[in-house]
Design a protein around this motif. Structure first.
Motif, PDB file in Angstrom:
ATOM      1  N   LEU A 121      55.944  38.043 -23.974  1.00 52.41           N
ATOM      2  CA  LEU A 121      54.640  37.170 -25.452  1.00 52.41           C
ATOM      3  C   LEU A 121      55.635  36.874 -26.486  1.00 52.41           C
ATOM      4  O   LEU A 121      55.270  36.279 -26.962  1.00 52.41           O
ATOM      5  CB  LEU A 121      53.619  38.354 -25.551  1.00 52.41           C
ATOM      6  N   ALA A 122      56.435  37.942 -26.853  1.00 52.99           N
ATOM      7  CA  ALA A 122      56.937  37.671 -27.530  1.00 52.99           C
ATOM      8  C   ALA A 122      58.289  36.755 -28.081  1.00 52.99           C
ATOM      9  O   ALA A 122      58.657  35.696 -28.567  1.00 52.99           O
ATOM     10  CB  ALA A 122      57.764  39.351 -28.218  1.00 52.99           C
ATOM     11  N   ALA A 123      59.113  36.903 -26.525  1.00 50.34           N
ATOM     12  CA  ALA A 123      59.408  35.332 -25.749  1.00 50.34           C
ATOM     13  C   ALA A 123      58.787  34.041 -26.426  1.00 50.34           C
ATOM     14  O   ALA A 123      59.375  33.351 -26.876  1.00 50.34           O
ATOM     15  CB  ALA A 123      59.775  35.607 -24.934  1.00 50.34           C
ATOM     16  N   ARG A 145      59.288  31.080 -29.242  1.00 48.51           N
ATOM     17  CA  ARG A 145      60.431  29.519 -28.866  1.00 48.51           C
ATOM     18  C   ARG A 145      59.398  28.412 -29.751  1.00 48.51           C
ATOM     19  O   ARG A 145      59.695  27.220 -30.007  1.00 48.51           O
ATOM     20  CB  ARG A 145      59.306  28.747 -27.806  1.00 48.51           C
ATOM     21  N   LEU A 146      58.532  29.127 -31.485  1.00 47.76           N
ATOM     22  CA  LEU A 146      57.564  28.453 -32.273  1.00 47.76           C
ATOM     23  C   LEU A 146      59.001  27.941 -33.239  1.00 47.76           C
ATOM     24  O   LEU A 146      59.990  29.056 -33.630  1.00 47.76           O
ATOM     25  CB  LEU A 146      56.790  28.970 -32.371  1.00 47.76           C
ATOM     26  N   PRO A 147      59.386  26.728 -33.505  1.00 48.94           N
ATOM     27  CA  PRO A 147      60.513  26.574 -34.958  1.00 48.94           C
ATOM     28  C   PRO A 147      60.316  27.662 -35.720  1.00 48.94           C
ATOM     29  O   PRO A 147      58.931  27.418 -36.381  1.00 48.94           O
ATOM     30  CB  PRO A 147      59.830  25.345 -35.199  1.00 48.94           C
ATOM     31  N   GLY A 148      61.339  28.041 -36.532  1.00 50.74           N
ATOM     32  CA  GLY A 148      61.353  28.825 -37.686  1.00 50.74           C
ATOM     33  C   GLY A 148      60.298  30.915 -37.587  1.00 50.74           C
ATOM     34  O   GLY A 148      61.612  31.441 -37.931  1.00 50.74           O
ATOM     35  N   VAL A 149      60.395  31.259 -36.044  1.00 44.65           N
ATOM     36  CA  VAL A 149      60.505  32.196 -35.545  1.00 44.65           C
ATOM     37  C   VAL A 149      61.538  33.135 -34.689  1.00 44.65           C
ATOM     38  O   VAL A 149      61.725  32.600 -34.069  1.00 44.65           O
ATOM     39  CB  VAL A 149      59.107  32.382 -34.993  1.00 44.65           C
ATOM     40  N   GLY A 150      62.166  33.542 -35.448  1.00 46.32           N
ATOM     41  CA  GLY A 150      62.828  34.800 -34.755  1.00 46.32           C
ATOM     42  C   GLY A 150      62.389  35.624 -34.183  1.00 46.32           C
ATOM     43  O   GLY A 150      61.512  35.897 -34.198  1.00 46.32           O
ATOM     44  N   PRO A 151      63.457  36.619 -33.644  1.00 44.69           N
ATOM     45  CA  PRO A 151      63.154  38.387 -32.156  1.00 44.69           C
ATOM     46  C   PRO A 151      62.526  39.041 -33.588  1.00 44.69           C
ATOM     47  O   PRO A 151      61.223  39.403 -32.617  1.00 44.69           O
ATOM     48  CB  PRO A 151      64.105  38.546 -32.681  1.00 44.69           C
TER      49      PRO A 151
END
Length: 204
Positions: free
Chosen positions: A15-17, A21-27
């Motif tokens: 789910l986190a992975a 994949r969204l732009p601007g979203v880091g770990p």
């Protein structure tokens, strides 16, 4: 990961992975979104999953302008009041919406779904160049307005498309420099874009 064993964390990690994949979203942001949905809004998570599933299965591309639609042709291409002699080329559906919000453009569109960027694997095929040529040379189009963004890649895309379209006898213009250099249309106010449309210049 605190509170989850390695075996138990597989679904959470997936789910986190997916969010990452969204732009601007880091770990860290991806993990925060995943935790929020699972801990505070499971109903929302279900709605999001359902909406994504429906959109992926139903939303396709307009046969004329290549934007997103659930129909064979989008509402804009089906609108008989639009000027069919004007064709505005934009990078994304978001850019199309931004131009529409200016209420200054009466013509039709072609959405590239990207811009030329060899380092990212984006060439003429990826921006649907052949479809654009077919659309622009339909015998009705009289002017093609290149409204790609004023980034390095957007300028290169406009230059390439302009050369190819002019070689086929089409009038080609570019948005005026009222749009700031290095900017994305999505973040430019409608008034500035409207002025740039009015002051567009012919290429070549």
């Amino acid at each position: 990961m605190a509170g989850l064993t390695t075996k138990e964390s597989n679904s959470f990690e997936a789910l986190a992975a997916a969010f990452k994949r969204l732009p601007g979203v880091g770990p860290k942001s991806a993990q925060r979104y995943a935790y929020h949905l699972l801990q505070h809004d499971r109903e929302g998570a279900g709605l999001l999953a359902h909406a994504l599933s429906v959109a992926v299965s139903k939303v396709g591309h307009c046969e004329r302008c290549n934007t997103f639609t659930e129909q064979v042709r989008c509402d804009t291409c089906s609108d008989d009041t639009r000027d069919p002699q004007l064709l505005c080329v934009v990078e994304t559906p978001t850019d199309q919406v931004t131009v529409e919000q200016t209420l200054a453009y009466p013509g039709l569109y072609f959405v590239l779904m990207g811009r030329l960027s060899p380092l990212d694997g984006m060439g003429p095929k990826e921006i649907h160049f052949e479809r654009l040529l077919e659309r622009a040379t339909d015998g009705v189009t009289r002017e093609v307005i290149l409204a790609t963004n004023f980034t390095r890649e957007g300028e290169a895309t406009a230059h390439y498309l302009g050369e190819m379209l002019r070689a086929r006898g089409l009038k080609v213009s570019r948005l005026a420099r009222g749009v700031p250099v290095g900017s994305e249309l999505e973040y430019v106010d409608p008034g500035t874009i409207a002025q740039a449309l009015r002051d567009r210049r012919r290429l070549g």
